[in-house]
Design an enzyme around this catalytic site. Structure first.
Site, short mmCIF file in Angstrom:
data_model
loop_
_atom_site.label_atom_id
_atom_site.label_comp_id
_atom_site.label_asym_id
_atom_site.label_seq_id
_atom_site.Cartn_x
_atom_site.Cartn_y
_atom_site.Cartn_z
N ASP A 79 34.46 35.57 -105.28
CA ASP A 79 35.11 36.25 -104.17
C ASP A 79 36.20 37.20 -104.67
O ASP A 79 36.68 37.08 -105.80
CB ASP A 79 35.69 35.24 -103.17
N GLU A 143 38.06 31.24 -104.28
CA GLU A 143 39.26 31.04 -105.10
C GLU A 143 40.45 31.78 -104.53
O GLU A 143 41.58 31.28 -104.59
CB GLU A 143 38.98 31.52 -106.53
#
Length: 436
Positions: A79, A143
């Site tokens: 991400d 994350e």
């Protein structure tokens, strides 16, 4: 020296990953995991796509070792933070190569490292060589926010079979040319704890047309913000900071004096080291939630909070109370649990691998062990599995301040030479770990 094939491979994979919009929120990282699975299949590696949310799957792949050395996990998140188009000179998801750099969201945080680790992993798999210990590649979701429990927090808890002795992740590898002529390369051995605070400031509600009859909490909130930003509690010399200052040969034992000296050695240290001395409470938002013609009964100041390893919630509350004083009525709520604050030792085989690589590539340069102010997924494998985890991916060509500014910023970029260097280092680490 990297082959042209390795160079083309890591650049191409990084571009392909950047071109998949995995902005978090909402994430939607599964297409990136699928791309990696297809890429690894070309190297003869079977991958797992796992996780509790079908739209946010993690990739896990493994090369079985001979059992003669320690196991190694290569960690990288899929991400990225959102990329508003303002101030970008190229599309943030174009993956453009320009002037020797790759540009796009994730070029510095952290589809660069993801591509480099995947390419090194694939190169070992294609070669047919059997590493001394198992090598596990994990490309995890969520994350950047870590509020959905679909990424590494979930994997570390649900997949104990993935446990490795060592791990490489983000957070270090910057070459710093010091003012005194020395060269150091930072390596993250831990991170601060992280949480979010809601500081609710109270007043007395009333009609906005008669402000003198009310005690406006928005005014108090503004004062609270100013006091929080101005507050500078005494720094303390904890073991991690002492280790960093010792590596720099700082000529002072007093924490403030030593940090001030180190700050003069490089601008990056002027930002990093003070954060290693104290809790930081940074206002990032304001909310009141009433119509514009109503003076509300309270206003909220939202803050990012980073605490040192070993700090407690009570210590955070004490610092906020000290900053605000006694004339602002308030209460403090932790919006998120206090997480992080884990560290790894430096007397290990993987640390020696990093030292040796730096010494061979940059004669005379030394490692600088630091606790990063930011949070990384290394915390989860340290806490759940006892893994020794470091943040390290060499950035020797890109200006370190430009690199730090690029992460989460417009025109996020990395020198192609550094992308290739990262792939070379991870090949080196996989092959050298058993000999360290």
């Amino acid at each position: 020296m990297a082959t042209p094939e390795l160079r083309d491979e890591v650049v191409g994979l990084a571009q392909d990953l950047i071109r998949i919009d995995t902005s978090n929120p909402p994430g939607n990282e599964t297409p990136a995991a699928e791309l990696l699975a297809e890429y690894l299949a070309g190297a003869g590696v079977e991958s797992e796509l796992v996780g509790p949310d079908p739209a946010r799957l993690n990739l896990v792949a493994q090369i079985e070792g001979s059992g003669e050395g320690p196991s190694l996990m290569l960690i990288a998140h899929t991400d990225v933070v959102p990329a508003p188009a303002a101030d970008w000179t190229v599309g943030p998801f174009e993956g453009r190569v320009r002037d020797g750099q790759i540009i796009g969201r994730g070029a510095a945080d952290m589809k660069n490292e993801l591509a480099a680790r995947a390419v090194a992993f694939a190169a070992v798999a294609r070669s047919g060589e059997r590493p001394a210990g198992d090598v596990v590649l994990v490309a995890e979701a969520d994350e950047e926010r870590n509020v959905s429990d679909v990424g590494m927090s979930w994997l570390a808890r649900k997949r104990p079979d993935l446990r490795c002795d060592y791990a490489l992740n983000e957070g270090g590898g910057l070459l710093l040319e010091l003012a005194d002529g020395r060269r150091v390369v930072d390596v993250s051995i831990g991170e601060k704890q992280v949480t979010s605070l809601r500081i609710r400031v109270f007043g007395r509600a009333g009609h906005a047309s008669v402000p003198s009859r009310c005690d406006n909490p928005v005014r108090h909130a503004a004062t609270a913000v100013q006091r929080l930003l101005a507050h500078r509690p005494p720094g303390r010399l904890d073991p991690s900071l002492e280790r960093a200052l010792s590596s720099l040969d700082a000529p002072h034992t007093d924490a403030e004096a030593a940090v001030a000296w180190a700050a003069e050695q490089h601008p990056a240290l002027a930002d990093l080291l003070p954060a290693m001395t104290r809790i930081t409470v940074t206002p990032t938002g304001l909310a009141a939630g009433e119509p514009s013609n109503v003076i509300p009964p309270f206003a909220d100041v939202i803050c990012d909070c980073r605490a040192l390893p070993g700090d407690t919630e009570a210590r955070i509350r004490e610092q906020v109370a000290s900053a605000l004083g006694t004339d602002i009525r308030h209460e403090i709520e932790l919006i998120e649990p206090l997480e992080g604050g884990t560290e790894s030792p430096t007397d290990t085989a993987l640390y020696r691998v990093c030292e040796r690589y730096v010494g061979e590539r940059l004669p005379g340069a030394t490692l600088l062990p630091v606790v990063t102010p930011g949070f990384t997924d290394s915390h989860w494998v340290r806490r759940e599995h006892g893994t020794v985890a470091y943040g390290f991916a060499p950035v020797f060509a890109t200006d370190p301040l430009a690199y730090l500014d690029a992460a989460h910023g417009a025109d996020e970029a990395l020198a192609i030479d550094d992308l290739v260097e990262m792939a070379e280092f991870h090949l080196y680490a996989i092959r050298e770990l058993a000999r360290a």
